[in-house]
Design a protein around this motif. Structure first.
Motif, PDB file in Angstrom:
ATOM      1  N   MET A  64       0.825  -1.204   0.000  1.00 17.23           N
ATOM      2  CA  MET A  64       0.000   0.000   0.000  1.00 17.23           C
ATOM      3  C   MET A  64       0.861   1.257   0.000  1.00 17.23           C
ATOM      4  O   MET A  64       0.562   2.234  -0.698  1.00 17.23           O
ATOM      5  CB  MET A  64      -0.923   0.003   1.224  1.00 17.23           C
ATOM      6  CG  MET A  64      -1.953   1.121   1.243  1.00 17.23           C
ATOM      7  SD  MET A  64      -3.009   1.049   2.719  1.00 17.23           S
ATOM      8  CE  MET A  64      -3.761  -0.550   2.504  1.00 17.23           C
ATOM      9  N   LEU A  65       1.958   1.230   0.764  1.00 17.37           N
ATOM     10  CA  LEU A  65       2.849   2.384   0.825  1.00 17.37           C
ATOM     11  C   LEU A  65       3.572   2.604  -0.497  1.00 17.37           C
ATOM     12  O   LEU A  65       4.041   3.701  -0.781  1.00 17.37           O
ATOM     13  CB  LEU A  65       3.878   2.198   1.946  1.00 17.37           C
ATOM     14  CG  LEU A  65       3.334   2.170   3.373  1.00 17.37           C
ATOM     15  CD1 LEU A  65       4.456   1.884   4.361  1.00 17.37           C
ATOM     16  CD2 LEU A  65       2.653   3.490   3.723  1.00 17.37           C
ATOM     17  N   ALA A  66       3.692   1.538  -1.309  1.00 16.31           N
ATOM     18  CA  ALA A  66       4.386   1.643  -2.588  1.00 16.31           C
ATOM     19  C   ALA A  66       3.493   2.191  -3.694  1.00 16.31           C
ATOM     20  O   ALA A  66       3.980   2.542  -4.769  1.00 16.31           O
ATOM     21  CB  ALA A  66       4.936   0.276  -3.003  1.00 16.31           C
ATOM     22  N   GLU A  67       2.178   2.267  -3.432  1.00 14.83           N
ATOM     23  CA  GLU A  67       1.256   2.791  -4.443  1.00 14.83           C
ATOM     24  C   GLU A  67       1.379   4.313  -4.528  1.00 14.83           C
ATOM     25  O   GLU A  67       1.412   4.994  -3.498  1.00 14.83           O
ATOM     26  CB  GLU A  67      -0.188   2.410  -4.096  1.00 14.83           C
ATOM     27  CG  GLU A  67      -0.488   0.926  -4.223  1.00 14.83           C
ATOM     28  CD  GLU A  67      -0.350   0.437  -5.644  1.00 14.83           C
ATOM     29  OE1 GLU A  67      -0.721   1.200  -6.567  1.00 14.83           O
ATOM     30  OE2 GLU A  67       0.139  -0.693  -5.838  1.00 14.83           O
ATOM     31  N   PRO A  68       1.440   4.879  -5.752  1.00 17.91           N
ATOM     32  CA  PRO A  68       1.550   6.339  -5.905  1.00 17.91           C
ATOM     33  C   PRO A  68       0.341   7.066  -5.316  1.00 17.91           C
ATOM     34  O   PRO A  68      -0.802   6.655  -5.522  1.00 17.91           O
ATOM     35  CB  PRO A  68       1.617   6.532  -7.427  1.00 17.91           C
ATOM     36  CG  PRO A  68       2.067   5.211  -7.967  1.00 17.91           C
ATOM     37  CD  PRO A  68       1.500   4.175  -7.044  1.00 17.91           C
TER      38      PRO A  68
END
Length: 287
Positions: A83-87
């Protein structure tokens, strides 16, 4: 390349002490120690803003609270890594600025900018002549609580880089937590000594601030690189860790050489003054 989802690995006590996990633990402790150097430097410098009687307590509580929050942050980041890697948003102004910004890249960019601002502000204060001759007491004191809060906040910013690097090695939570606790114990053990050294050798405070300035550049580069940031058509490239540590080593080497040369000059001047009185006066000769 899209990262595969990661989550906490559940292991038995026997599995925890496997050769693989023990090897990862040694590697992680070393990694945390290396990456924690700039954090310890910041804590030592910032704690001197607190009232003198509270400085040791500020360092101790700042590190303890920060380590507890770092373990919580570790748990959250492992569970929400995808989730943190999603823009979160993107900018697409071709020829001016383009990039995709995730939560992690925003933390790196904000943290890098804040560290650079802090370092430049402190360097400017050291060079100011408004309070010349007042020494350390010329520094504007802050309350112990505000300094602890700032140390904890900055520790969390530094944590992102070290935690992301640690997760790349293993996702076994006990191994990661033990490494973080070990690095925290090392910081508690070294914090007072580093602060006392800087207090006795004020010239190294500027050196420490220059290291923090480079750390800010590293975080900005890392954030820009992960965001695929392009400014005016130029790609933002991350500074490699080897380049960073080489720069730090060069800074320390230059400082040590300058200190040794300065002591030599002072000894030569003292000798000339002893054998030829008046040579230290204007027009009397100089080294």
């Amino acid at each position: 390349m899209k990262r595969t989802p990661k989550s906490l690995k559940k292991v038995t006590l026997m599995e925890l002490f496997s050769l693989e996990n023990l090897g990862n633990l040694v590697m992680l402790i070393f990694l945390q120690a290396v990456l924690g150097f700039d954090n310890l430097l910041y804590i030592s410098i910032e704690s001197q803003r607190a009232p003198i009687a509270d400085q040791a307590r500020v360092r101790r509580w700042g590190i303890l609270i920060a380590i507890a929050l770092r373990i919580i942050l570790l748990f959250i980041m492992i569970e929400l890594l995808e989730m943190l890697a999603e823009p979160l948003f993107s900018l697409d102004y071709e020829g001016i600025i383009t990039g995709e910004f995730t939560f992690a890249t925003i933390v790196f960019l904000f943290g890098g900018g804040f560290i650079m601002y802090t370092a430049v502000k402190e360097i400017s204060h050291l060079l100011a002549k408004d309070h010349l001759g007042e020494g350390v007491e010329a520094k504007k004191r802050k309350s112990a609580a505000s300094v602890i809060a700032l140390i904890v906040f900055m520790n969390l910013i530094f944590s992102f880089d070290s935690i992301l690097s640690a997760i790349a090695i293993t996702t076994v939570f006990p191994v990661l937590a033990i490494a973080i606790l070990a690095s925290g114990a090392a910081m508690l053990f070294l914090a007072d000594g580093v602060s006392e050294f800087i207090e006795r050798n004020r010239m190294y405070e500027v050196l420490g601030l220059m290291v923090l300035l480079i750390v800010g550049v590293v975080l900005l580069g890392e954030g820009g690189h992960q965001a695929h940031l392009h400014l005016f058509g130029y790609e933002v490239v991350a500074m490699s860790k080897s380049t960073f540590y080489f720069s730090v080593i060069v800074l320390f080497a230059v400082q040590i050489l300058q200190s040794g040369y300065r002591r030599k000059l002072e000894a030569v001047r003292a000798h000339r003054k002893a054998v030829m009185p008046g040579t230290d006066q204007p027009g009397g000769g100089a080294v």
